[in-house]
Scaffold this active site. Structure first.
Site, PDB file in Angstrom:
ATOM      1  N   LYS A  84      31.231  31.462  53.738  1.00  0.00           N
ATOM      2  CA  LYS A  84      32.258  32.241  54.437  1.00  0.00           C
ATOM      3  C   LYS A  84      31.725  32.681  55.800  1.00  0.00           C
ATOM      4  O   LYS A  84      30.533  32.999  55.932  1.00  0.00           O
ATOM      5  CB  LYS A  84      32.640  33.462  53.585  1.00  0.00           C
ATOM      6  CG  LYS A  84      33.849  34.236  54.120  1.00  0.00           C
ATOM      7  CD  LYS A  84      34.213  35.389  53.194  1.00  0.00           C
ATOM      8  CE  LYS A  84      35.414  36.169  53.704  1.00  0.00           C
ATOM      9  NZ  LYS A  84      35.766  37.304  52.813  1.00  0.00           N
ATOM     10  N   SER A 159      40.609  37.515  51.603  1.00  0.00           N
ATOM     11  CA  SER A 159      40.204  36.961  52.888  1.00  0.00           C
ATOM     12  C   SER A 159      39.307  35.728  52.803  1.00  0.00           C
ATOM     13  O   SER A 159      39.131  35.037  53.793  1.00  0.00           O
ATOM     14  CB  SER A 159      39.485  38.045  53.687  1.00  0.00           C
ATOM     15  OG  SER A 159      38.267  38.386  53.055  1.00  0.00           O
ATOM     16  N   SER A 183      38.929  39.872  47.810  1.00  0.00           N
ATOM     17  CA  SER A 183      38.853  38.747  48.735  1.00  0.00           C
ATOM     18  C   SER A 183      38.188  37.484  48.198  1.00  0.00           C
ATOM     19  O   SER A 183      38.305  36.424  48.796  1.00  0.00           O
ATOM     20  CB  SER A 183      38.136  39.166  50.016  1.00  0.00           C
ATOM     21  OG  SER A 183      39.001  39.926  50.802  1.00  0.00           O
TER      22      SER A 183
END
Ligand SMILES: [Mg+2]
Ligand SMILES: [Zn+2]
Lengths: 493, 96, 493
Positions: A84, A159, A183
């Site tokens: 990420k 996210s 997330s």
């Protein structure tokens, strides 16, 4: 051949590479090619540069090769992992999905990344995300939304949308995400993969760009519970660089416990959480998954969590308060983008750099957090939200004390919604986190596993929450569930 | 809950974020409805005494040995810093 | 320089103090001399070129976390014990938020409403007890360097551990404030936790100051003078500010709360540019650190390591060595000096009175040390050398005057007292025959003075002694010269 390879699980790849039956280079090449193909459609990766990734992995390939020659088995030998975009890896552009950091080259490795490298993993690209982790649909990325691999006009969730989409689409068998209010779990649910949010403190946050410090945890996303367990075991080392890091070695390997029968475990469900706002298909799949768990020897019991309904306001007060402070360092002085406006005074430099660098949702959360901490409002918001957080913790404690080992909810009240559907209504977007936020407030571990598709063909996720530092039970449950009810659906390309 | 324009402006100023006219209006609406929703915690929180403090409830923090360790990071940081003179970060002249 | 009797309006300082009572409070920021910074492992040495002693943590890069320095906490405990403060078992670090280029994170980590120490005190020489409201730990900021067209940020100092020591507003004069500061500085140096150097900024002082009409209770509006960098300037700044405020009050003006800077060159205070927003620091507890836990075991263990403190030592010197308070105070202001003194006293025991040693160190030694720009950390002579010299003085081998000459030679030539005395034949002459001969000569040479002596002018006797000693080049035993001269003059009658 390469299509077969991208279907392999992380554990299968590691065994094959350790044995020498597969070459780490070939595996990496297969995933590189697939990412190159699919990224155009899904926008799952940021600053994707096939050449750069290829060049960077040489050193790691040598390391893996050397280990093999020394007959040293690496737990993630040759396993490609997507990272990420808010987790530091030295030399990478780490942008956190923000314009502010479009030129920000990481000067150090996050502790989790260092541990992955030591375990033989190969970093294979950086995944798109809601800016600074602030979002539940990945539509808040400065680099455009991620598309759901199951339906390109739907969101991936957020996210960690890029990470979930990449794993779902076979661009990597594994990815790292971060989870502040859901997330990791919510995009995993939307994309039909597994995601684990570890107990607070289990994985070092050093090198994770902070959104809300008392909530953030790095967690793995994968296609099998075994892959999650192995990755979790690799990254949960005590880290002296993170004062909130906890030594969990006494837990032993979670992977080693996967086959331990589930008899004797109890799952709690709270009716009040399933009362409203929940999609019918989701409810049905959820109830069916519990029935399946019963066939595995698990007892299902009704419990009550009376304060969980206050999770969202408590979370958005506390998380934005911390965020407003964590994002103060983005000032255009030492890193990131400074406003090009000529002749700016110091004050203008701050105001304009931040105004130009941050996206709409980030500004909103900074302002919300600034407001709740500001003089005259602290007691009414921040202090009270902390008390609600404690009440939620106590609700969980009471449930666990009553003999429940895990608590089940759907991961999200709906499946992936259409792109653009909620972008102008903050509140309805925030309400998507209704099930996931409580685990972050309480610091307990939680896992999302796929349990089926809705009538539109979009994945549905089940969330299991456990006692602090009892990830083993969550992983073991998910493992035996998927072994007995093989999840064979894959998005089509 | 109504959030007035001055409040939005004040908060933006504290947060050092410049807002356009359009943004002020947008945030006035969004912040208003979110803060409205947040009111529900007011009574919920009262289940715990007001003296209860989260900050001392946590586990105590570990302490690090006092050993100086050099870090060679600065060169890399300066390379991607917005504006550098020598090894210092440059900012517009600060008027005291 | 303006004398203290000149106010801006020329009124007398004394007159003004008869009408107004100044009320002062002091805030001292004391840098701790740990090896590494408070929250990261960088060196605390900031003489290096800009930003050389920095790391991701003290640069405030994204993704980093603070870890607290154990020794800094130990030093803080020592300080708390030295001022008889109460130590809180669990204290809390908070974020004090504001934007400034020398503050890389956009917040300072400090302690706010739960400081680790409260309610200590220091007793002044005039017998008044000044309450220390609190001491808290915090990190120092970096430095902004101002150029003609731009400013530059150097973060070498950022993160250096500080103790902020805050008194109640209980001082009523500049003398009291300076007495307190001297005592506080002596304490930190005795404890070995700081070099207490005001000029170099490791011991910085802010003064709060207000006036109220004598006989009233209510505190007036106060101003704050920032960063005064010497005891002398503290005195001058306070005197100036008292006069400025008195003038304003006299002419019916209102004192405005303000932050001032003292300009040592002009001897005046000046208002700093006021920030357009009233400060709203939005303090909240640092989520990246748990509460700081200080156990009573740790406190007791630290207590056992605290050396005898200056005020105790001063009292002991007065009792044990029979020396006046002023001398004892001077000897104990620096720990090295007091140790030096005690060592010399021990080495001359029974031969030279401690009072003589004290006089020698406080006058001869200190003068030479100042002339040579030395410090107590590096003595000019070993205690052995000085003791040897004083022993020659004590047993009458040399006179006091000769001793001073020998002392100077010892410093110049780096030779022992014995070697110099022998080489130069400086041994004191106690042969009464030789002395009587010179005395007779001098009486013959100065008939006028002898006559004056007889007419009752006592001063002349000293002159005649001087003449005798001069002939002997200081080597005659002065007591014997006195005796001989007295006898000779009496005999002449
Ligand atoms: Mg301070
Ligand atoms: Zn540092």
């Amino acid at each position: 051949m390469s299509l077969d390879q991208v279907q392999l699980s992380a554990c299968e790849i590691a065994s094959a590479v350790n044995e020498g039956s597969l070459k780490a280079r070939d595996i990496a090449q297969a995933f590189l090619d697939r990412t190159d193909d699919l990224n155009r459609e899904l926008n799952s990766h940021v600053f994707w540069d096939k050449e750069a990734v290829f060049n960077e992995m040489e050193k790691q390939l040598d390391y893996i090769e050397a280990a093999r020659h020394a007959h040293k088995s690496l737990p993630l030998a040759g396993v490609p992992i997507a990272i990420k975009d808010n987790i530091m890896a030295e030399g990478h552009i780490v942008s956190c999905g923000s314009r502010f950091l479009q030129n920000h080259r990481a000067a150090y490795d996050a502790t989790a990344v260092r541990q992955l490298k030591q375990a033989g993993a190969i970093l294979l690209g950086r995944t798109n995300m809601d800016e600074f982790g602030m979002g539940s649909s990945n539509e808040n990325s400065a680099w455009g939304p991620v598309r759901n691999p199951w339906n390109r006009s739907h969101v991936s969730g957020g996210s960690s949308g890029g990470s979930a989409a990449a794993v779902a689409a076979g661009m990597a068998p594994l990815a790292l995400g971060s989870d502040t209010g859901g997330s990791v779990r919510q995009p995993a649910s939307f994309c039909g993969v597994l995601g684990l949010k570890p107990s607070y403190g289990a994985v070092s946050r050093y090198g994770l760009v902070a959104y809300a410090s008392s909530f953030d945890q790095i967690g793995p996303i994968g296609r099998t519970a075994k892959d999650l367990a192995r990755t979790f075991d690799v990254i949960r080392k005590h880290d002296p660089l993170d004062s909130t890091s906890v030594d969990t070695q006494h837990m032993g390997s979670t992977e080693a416990q996967l086959e331990k029968p589930l008899e004797g475990l109890t799952i709690g469900i709270a009716d009040e959480l399933l009362a409203e706002g929940i999609d019918e298909d989701v409810r049905k799949a959820f109830m069916e998954s519990l029935e399946h768990y019963k066939t595995l020897g698990v007892t299902v019991k009704t419990i009550t969590l009376p304060n969980l309904k206050h999770s969202i306001p408590a979370y958005y007060i506390l998380a934005t308060a911390e965020a407003s402070s964590n994002l103060a360092r983005f000032d255009g002085i030492r890193f990131g983008v400074r406003t090009p406006k000529p002749g700016a005074s110091l004050k203008e430099l701050y105001m304009t750099s931040r105004s130009e660098g941050f996206g709409r949702e980030v500004k909103q959360r900074i302002m919300l957090g600034t407001y709740v901490l500001s003089s005259g409002y602290y007691d009414a918001y921040y202090a009270k939200a902390n008390r609600v957080r404690e009440l939620i913790r106590r609700d969980f404690q009471a449930a666990f004390d009553s003999g429940v080992d895990m608590i089940a909810t759907p991961t999200a009240p709906t499946t992936a919604f259409a792109l653009g559907q909620k972008t102008n209504d903050s509140l309805s977007m925030y309400l998507m986190d209704i099930y996931t936020i409580a685990a972050n407030l309480a610091g307990i571990p939680a896992l999302s596993q796929p349990i089926g598709l809705d009538r539109k063909g979009l994945p549905i996720g089940l969330q299991l929450m456990g006692k602090v530092h009892h990830e083993g039970e969550l992983l073991r449950s998910a493992h035996q569930y998927e072994q007995s009810k093989r999840w064979s659906e894959r998005p089509k390309f | 809950m109504q959030i007035d324009r001055q409040t939005v402006e004040k908060v933006a100023r504290l947060a050092h974020i410049h807002l356009s006219e359009e943004e002020i209006e947008y945030y006035q609406g969004q912040l208003g409805s979110v803060l409205d929703y947040m009111q529900q915690i007011q009574s919920a929180a009262d289940q715990l005494p007001a003296e209860w403090r989260a900050d001392i409830a946590g586990t105590s923090c570990p302490e690090r040995l006092d050993e100086a360790k050099p870090s060679q990071i600065i060169e890399k940081v300066l390379q991607s810093a917005p504006k550098v003179v020598g090894t210092a970060f440059q900012v517009p002249r600060i008027i005291e | 320089m303006n004398s203290l009797s000149d106010g801006p309006s020329g009124q007398s300082f004394k007159g003004l103090l008869a009408r107004y009572e100044p009320v002062l409070g002091l805030e001292v920021h004391c840098q701790l001399n740990t090896a590494s910074k408070l929250f990261c492992s960088c060196k605390t040495d900031f003489g290096a070129s800009p930003n050389q002693n920095t790391c991701p943590v003290c640069l405030g890069l994204p993704g980093v976390l603070p870890t607290i320095n154990h020794t800094a906490v130990d030093y803080a405990i020592r300080m708390a014990l030295a001022i008889n403060g109460q130590i809180r078992e669990k204290s809390v670090f908070a974020r004090k938020q504001y934007f400034y280029p020398d503050l890389p994170k956009g917040f300072q980590l400090t302690q706010y409403d739960l400081p680790y120490c409260e309610n200590g005190y220091i007793d002044l020489d005039n017998g008044r007890r000044i309450r220390i409201e609190r001491i808290h730990m915090e990190e120092d900021a970096g430095k902004n360097i101002h150029g003609d067209s731009a400013s530059y940020v150097d973060l070498n100092r950022a993160g250096t551990p500080l103790l902020e020591i805050v008194t109640a507003p209980e001082f009523h004069s500049a003398e009291e404030a300076v007495d307190y500061l001297r005592k506080l500085r002596a304490i930190v140096r005795y404890l070995g936790i700081s070099d207490g150097n005001m000029e170099e900024g490791s011991f910085r002082c802010d003064v709060n100051i207000s006036l109220r009409p004598r006989g009233t209770e209510k505190l007036g509006t106060r101003t704050e003078i920032k960063n005064v960098n010497s005891f002398r300037n503290v005195e001058k700044a306070i005197a100036y500010e008292i006069m400025r405020q008195a003038d304003m009050l006299d002419s019916g003006e209102k004192i405005r709360q303000a932050t001032l800077l003292f300009d040592a060159a002009t001897g005046r205070t000046q208002e700093m540019r006021s920030k357009e927003d009233a400060h709203d620091y939005r303090y909240f507890p640092e989520p990246d650190l748990g509460p700081l836990y200080i156990s009573s075991e740790r406190v007791n263990e630290t207590r056992s390591k605290i050396p005898e403190l200056p005020q105790m030592k001063q009292k002991r010197f007065m009792d044990e060595f029979q020396i006046p308070q002023a001398d004892a105070a001077q000897l104990t202001e620096e720990i090295e000096l007091s140790t030096y003194f005690e060592e010399v006293v021990a080495k001359v025991q029974g031969k030279v009175a401690p009072k003589i040693v004290s006089n020698w160190i406080n006058t001869e030694y200190l003068r030479e040390l100042n002339n040579r720009g030395g410090s107590w950390a590096k003595p000019l002579l070993t205690t052995d050398s000085l003791a040897e010299l004083l022993r020659f003085l004590g047993d009458g081998t040399i006179s006091g005057k000769i001793a001073k000459t020998v002392f100077e030679e010892m410093l110049e030539k780096n030779e022992s007292a014995k070697a110099i005395i022998e080489a130069k034949g400086l041994v004191q002459i106690s042969d009464t025959g030789e002395i009587n001969t010179v005395v007779a000569d001098i009486i013959a040479q100065f008939p006028d003075q002898v006559a004056q002596h007889r007419s009752g002018k006592p001063k002349v006797f000293g002159f005649l002694v001087g003449q005798v000693l001069k002939v002997s080049q200081g080597r005659f035993n002065p007591a014997l010269v006195n005796q001989s001269l007295k006898e000779a003059l009496d005999a002449e009658v």
